[in-house]
Scaffold this active site. Structure first.
Site, short mmCIF file in Angstrom:
data_model
loop_
_atom_site.label_atom_id
_atom_site.label_comp_id
_atom_site.label_asym_id
_atom_site.label_seq_id
_atom_site.Cartn_x
_atom_site.Cartn_y
_atom_site.Cartn_z
N TYR A 29 0.84 -1.20 0.00
CA TYR A 29 0.00 0.00 0.00
C TYR A 29 0.88 1.26 0.00
CZ TYR A 29 -3.45 3.45 1.44
OH TYR A 29 -4.25 4.56 1.50
N GLU A 51 -12.31 5.82 3.98
CA GLU A 51 -11.79 6.70 5.04
C GLU A 51 -12.85 6.92 6.11
OE1 GLU A 51 -8.75 7.51 5.55
OE2 GLU A 51 -7.85 7.11 3.60
N TRP A 59 -6.09 1.90 9.96
CA TRP A 59 -6.22 1.76 8.51
C TRP A 59 -6.01 0.30 8.08
CZ3 TRP A 59 -8.67 3.44 4.66
CH2 TRP A 59 -8.29 3.11 3.36
#
Length: 194
Positions: A29, A51, A59
């Site tokens: 990522y 988000e 995350w």
């Protein structure tokens, strides 16, 4: 191994932001997605939804469930999500592949409906209109990376004014980082693009 400049050097010899080497999921990522410019209403809608789901969570929790989210939310195609009804909400609340939070699920659906009301390409134009005009200096350490900026506060306010939900200044800034409106890779990080 942490080296001067606040970065961590991996076994591959590449210097990364410290979080970018914490798990294998983060390596890919960090190197391939975070900070890379994202355009297109559906692509930005996905990031906005993810988000929002991340709010209050790490995350990595969202990243590891991203494919489940994509399946559950029809690939984040705005028109499809905007057509979701209470049956879909019940289906999503029973789906172990996503975060089963009613308020966040309903916000995603509501945000799809608001996005439909924007002109074609409107979400892209709206979000990118809040990109900083001037780039600041590259952060040298993680402590130099803000959680909120004037631009993210303005973006969150603009989105909320139009009816978007679950998008405060911190969520807006995280999306700006993820979608390349800003490049918060540390100065010594190999993935820094500007």
């Amino acid at each position: 191994m942490t080296v001067p400049g606040g970065v961590v050097v991996g076994e591959d010899g590449l210097a990364r932001c410290p979080w970018g080497l914490s798990t294998e999921d983060y390596v890919a990522y960090h190197d391939e997605e975070w900070g890379v410019p994202v355009h297109g209403d559906d692509a930005l809608f996905e990031r906005l939804c993810l988000e929002a789901f991340q709010s209050g969570l790490s995350w990595i929790t969202i990243l590891r469930r991203r494919e489940g989210f994509r399946t559950a939310f029809a690939g984040f195609r705005i028109d499809k999500v905007a057509a979701f009804d209470e049956t879909d909400v019940a289906r999503l609340l029973a789906d172990p592949g996503i975060i089963r939070n009613r308020a966040k699920i309903e916000a995603c659906i509501a945000n799809a409906k608001v996005t439909q009301g924007l002109a074609n390409g409107g979400l892209d134009t709206l979000i990118w209109s809040h990109a900083p005009k001037r780039r600041g200096k590259a952060p040298r350490t993680v402590a130099d990376v803000p959680a909120v900026t004037d631009e993210s506060t303005a973006l969150a306010k603009d989105l909320r004014k139009r009816g978007f939900k679950f998008v405060g200044p911190t969520t807006a800034y995280a999306m700006m980082q993820a979608c390349g409106l800003v490049d918060d890779h540390l100065k010594a990080c190999h993935a820094r693009r500007i």
